[in-house]
Design a protein around this motif. Sequence first.
Motif, PDB file in Angstrom:
ATOM      1  N   GLY A 137     -71.660  38.539 -34.042  1.00 49.12           N
ATOM      2  CA  GLY A 137     -72.628  38.116 -33.033  1.00 49.12           C
ATOM      3  C   GLY A 137     -72.439  38.916 -31.763  1.00 49.12           C
ATOM      4  N   GLY A 138     -73.497  39.580 -31.340  1.00 47.23           N
ATOM      5  CA  GLY A 138     -73.418  40.400 -30.137  1.00 47.23           C
ATOM      6  C   GLY A 138     -74.113  39.746 -28.956  1.00 47.23           C
ATOM      7  N   ARG A 139     -74.726  40.569 -28.140  1.00 39.09           N
ATOM      8  CA  ARG A 139     -75.275  40.096 -26.875  1.00 39.09           C
ATOM      9  C   ARG A 139     -76.800  40.197 -26.847  1.00 39.09           C
ATOM     10  NH1 ARG A 139     -70.890  42.525 -22.453  1.00 39.09           N
ATOM     11  NH2 ARG A 139     -69.092  41.468 -23.353  1.00 39.09           N
ATOM     12  N   THR A 140     -77.366  39.506 -25.887  1.00 38.90           N
ATOM     13  CA  THR A 140     -78.796  39.592 -25.608  1.00 38.90           C
ATOM     14  C   THR A 140     -78.966  40.381 -24.316  1.00 38.90           C
ATOM     15  OG1 THR A 140     -79.218  37.466 -26.656  1.00 38.90           O
ATOM     16  CG2 THR A 140     -80.888  38.289 -25.143  1.00 38.90           C
ATOM     17  N   ARG A 141     -79.795  41.416 -24.373  1.00 34.32           N
ATOM     18  CA  ARG A 141     -79.994  42.258 -23.196  1.00 34.32           C
ATOM     19  C   ARG A 141     -81.477  42.546 -22.994  1.00 34.32           C
ATOM     20  NH1 ARG A 141     -75.626  45.203 -25.614  1.00 34.32           N
ATOM     21  NH2 ARG A 141     -73.699  45.163 -24.382  1.00 34.32           N
ATOM     22  N   VAL A 142     -81.891  42.554 -21.741  1.00 32.32           N
ATOM     23  CA  VAL A 142     -83.212  43.061 -21.359  1.00 32.32           C
ATOM     24  C   VAL A 142     -82.996  44.013 -20.184  1.00 32.32           C
ATOM     25  CG1 VAL A 142     -85.537  42.541 -20.572  1.00 32.32           C
ATOM     26  CG2 VAL A 142     -84.351  40.925 -22.071  1.00 32.32           C
ATOM     27  N   SER A 143     -83.364  45.277 -20.376  1.00 27.32           N
ATOM     28  CA  SER A 143     -83.242  46.288 -19.327  1.00 27.32           C
ATOM     29  C   SER A 143     -84.624  46.773 -18.930  1.00 27.32           C
ATOM     30  CB  SER A 143     -82.411  47.488 -19.811  1.00 27.32           C
ATOM     31  OG  SER A 143     -81.113  47.080 -20.205  1.00 27.32           O
ATOM     32  N   VAL A 144     -84.828  46.915 -17.624  1.00 28.85           N
ATOM     33  CA  VAL A 144     -86.094  47.387 -17.073  1.00 28.85           C
ATOM     34  C   VAL A 144     -85.812  48.642 -16.263  1.00 28.85           C
ATOM     35  CG1 VAL A 144     -88.016  46.835 -15.542  1.00 28.85           C
ATOM     36  CG2 VAL A 144     -87.020  45.051 -16.973  1.00 28.85           C
ATOM     37  N   HIS A 145     -86.637  49.684 -16.446  1.00 32.62           N
ATOM     38  CA  HIS A 145     -86.410  50.970 -15.790  1.00 32.62           C
ATOM     39  C   HIS A 145     -87.666  51.433 -15.054  1.00 32.62           C
ATOM     40  CE1 HIS A 145     -82.825  51.108 -18.306  1.00 32.62           C
ATOM     41  NE2 HIS A 145     -83.607  50.840 -19.337  1.00 32.62           N
ATOM     42  N   GLY A 146     -87.458  51.988 -13.849  1.00 35.93           N
ATOM     43  CA  GLY A 146     -88.568  52.504 -13.064  1.00 35.93           C
ATOM     44  C   GLY A 146     -88.170  53.717 -12.270  1.00 35.93           C
ATOM     45  N   THR A 147     -89.123  54.280 -11.534  1.00 37.51           N
ATOM     46  CA  THR A 147     -88.883  55.518 -10.799  1.00 37.51           C
ATOM     47  C   THR A 147     -88.055  55.313  -9.529  1.00 37.51           C
ATOM     48  OG1 THR A 147     -91.001  55.218  -9.644  1.00 37.51           O
ATOM     49  CG2 THR A 147     -91.009  56.582 -11.641  1.00 37.51           C
ATOM     50  N   GLU A 148     -87.892  54.070  -9.081  1.00 35.20           N
ATOM     51  CA  GLU A 148     -87.119  53.777  -7.876  1.00 35.20           C
ATOM     52  C   GLU A 148     -85.966  52.799  -8.127  1.00 35.20           C
ATOM     53  OE1 GLU A 148     -87.528  55.135  -4.820  1.00 35.20           O
ATOM     54  OE2 GLU A 148     -89.058  56.453  -5.662  1.00 35.20           O
ATOM     55  N   GLY A 149     -85.742  52.458  -9.408  1.00 33.29           N
ATOM     56  CA  GLY A 149     -84.661  51.527  -9.708  1.00 33.29           C
ATOM     57  C   GLY A 149     -84.876  50.825 -11.021  1.00 33.29           C
ATOM     58  N   GLY A 150     -84.026  49.851 -11.272  1.00 32.15           N
ATOM     59  CA  GLY A 150     -84.116  49.084 -12.508  1.00 32.15           C
ATOM     60  C   GLY A 150     -83.037  48.024 -12.533  1.00 32.15           C
ATOM     61  N   ALA A 151     -83.012  47.277 -13.616  1.00 29.18           N
ATOM     62  CA  ALA A 151     -82.059  46.175 -13.710  1.00 29.18           C
ATOM     63  C   ALA A 151     -81.793  45.862 -15.167  1.00 29.18           C
ATOM     64  CB  ALA A 151     -82.594  44.938 -12.993  1.00 29.18           C
ATOM     65  N   GLU A 152     -80.682  45.158 -15.397  1.00 29.99           N
ATOM     66  CA  GLU A 152     -80.330  44.709 -16.739  1.00 29.99           C
ATOM     67  C   GLU A 152     -79.842  43.272 -16.677  1.00 29.99           C
ATOM     68  OE1 GLU A 152     -76.755  45.905 -19.587  1.00 29.99           O
ATOM     69  OE2 GLU A 152     -78.399  47.347 -19.677  1.00 29.99           O
ATOM     70  N   VAL A 153     -80.436  42.446 -17.515  1.00 27.23           N
ATOM     71  CA  VAL A 153     -79.995  41.063 -17.679  1.00 27.23           C
ATOM     72  C   VAL A 153     -79.275  40.982 -19.017  1.00 27.23           C
ATOM     73  CG1 VAL A 153     -80.700  38.655 -17.903  1.00 27.23           C
ATOM     74  CG2 VAL A 153     -81.896  40.172 -16.303  1.00 27.23           C
ATOM     75  N   GLU A 154     -78.024  40.537 -18.985  1.00 26.88           N
ATOM     76  CA  GLU A 154     -77.210  40.469 -20.199  1.00 26.88           C
ATOM     77  C   GLU A 154     -76.678  39.059 -20.378  1.00 26.88           C
ATOM     78  OE1 GLU A 154     -72.934  42.183 -21.005  1.00 26.88           O
ATOM     79  OE2 GLU A 154     -74.427  43.765 -21.360  1.00 26.88           O
ATOM     80  N   ASP A 155     -76.969  38.480 -21.532  1.00 24.99           N
ATOM     81  CA  ASP A 155     -76.564  37.102 -21.820  1.00 24.99           C
ATOM     82  C   ASP A 155     -76.938  36.178 -20.662  1.00 24.99           C
ATOM     83  OD1 ASP A 155     -75.652  37.790 -24.306  1.00 24.99           O
ATOM     84  OD2 ASP A 155     -73.552  37.939 -23.715  1.00 24.99           O
ATOM     85  N   ASP A 156     -78.162  36.355 -20.178  1.00 26.09           N
ATOM     86  CA  ASP A 156     -78.791  35.487 -19.171  1.00 26.09           C
ATOM     87  C   ASP A 156     -78.264  35.678 -17.763  1.00 26.09           C
ATOM     88  OD1 ASP A 156     -80.019  34.425 -21.461  1.00 26.09           O
ATOM     89  OD2 ASP A 156     -78.519  32.837 -21.627  1.00 26.09           O
TER      90      ASP A 156
END
Length: 362
Positions: free
Chosen positions: A251-270
């Motif tokens: 069992g691994g992790r849940t990730r959502v990563s968002v990428h843009g031209t001025e930044g981005g973010a990653e949500v990992e395991d909520d």
Amino acid sequence: MADTTQQVAIVGCGIIGRTHADTIAERPDATVTALVDSDPAAREALAARLKEAGQPEPTQYDDLSAALGGGQVSLVAICTPSGTHAALAEQALDAKKHVVIEKPLDVELTRARRLGAAATRAANHGVISSVISQHRFDAGSAQVKQAIDAGRFGQLTSATASVAWWRSDEYYASAGWRGTWEQDGGGALMNQGVHTVDLLLWFMGRPVSIYAQAIRAAHHAIQVEDTVVATLTFENGSIATLHATTAAFPGGRTRVSVHGTEGGAEVEDDLLARFNADGQKDDQSIDAGPPGGHKAQYDDIFAAIANNEQPGITVNHAIDALATVRAVYIASTLQRPVKFVDVLEGRYDDIDVSRGIGLPPS
């Protein structure tokens, strides 16, 4: 002053029903007054759990009709197998009861569309309906959404979403509806991944086209997929990859990563794991706080009821998430990209998606 305490019927007294009951039991403005389940043992177990929490004993019913006829119900929480959600929710709305539906909304878009129409009619009479997508209320996810809406990431270019979990054969065998098309509506994506799909849409907007491949990689006794990968294009011009599996031992992790031209973010395991914005290279992550869970969404729902307004997550939001999952299955079946709007509007309703779940190469 009139009593505004919500009298809640929990429909489905299994694992997720216990989560809803526990959440309600902690609220000063709500009481579980009815338990609905065809299994007396499940009802009795949940009644005992509520008693241990200091709650008054709820009335027990075999079916929702009896509970609605018995009075003492103002809000209905649907916690049954996925394929029964829409019909039960529509029944409650027709009785002018507020409704909370556990994810997913249902497994069939035809039923979901009908429920959407019923929810709109009910809203005109002050009756609220919402579908559980509690991760929109996680502090980290909310911070990412606020940054997107404020343009702090610049032009959104891409995203990745992954749910890498493990479910054993015993898990699927533990209930007859698990891993079936009729009641589960799909596998790793529909059951385990729909929350992540919802977050992806919340961040990136409505999809335009979807291409996918779904397989049974490890769990051959089930009807549905245990692994799926999809690519999506969005109305804002961005693209994303979506991955869900229940064949990733241990069992691994849940990730959502968002990428843009001025930044981005990653949500990992909520939790917020990375945050860059406004063209700054350094990680600007802060302690955004813990996940909100069901409590945070129930706070939103109860506020909507009190203020006679729409909740943060409506049936129409859930229809979009369901249509996205359905589009993934259709694309895997047809082995070509499909347009999201065609799926949403029913042009592929006659496709048998069970044909689209392949086996890995031998």
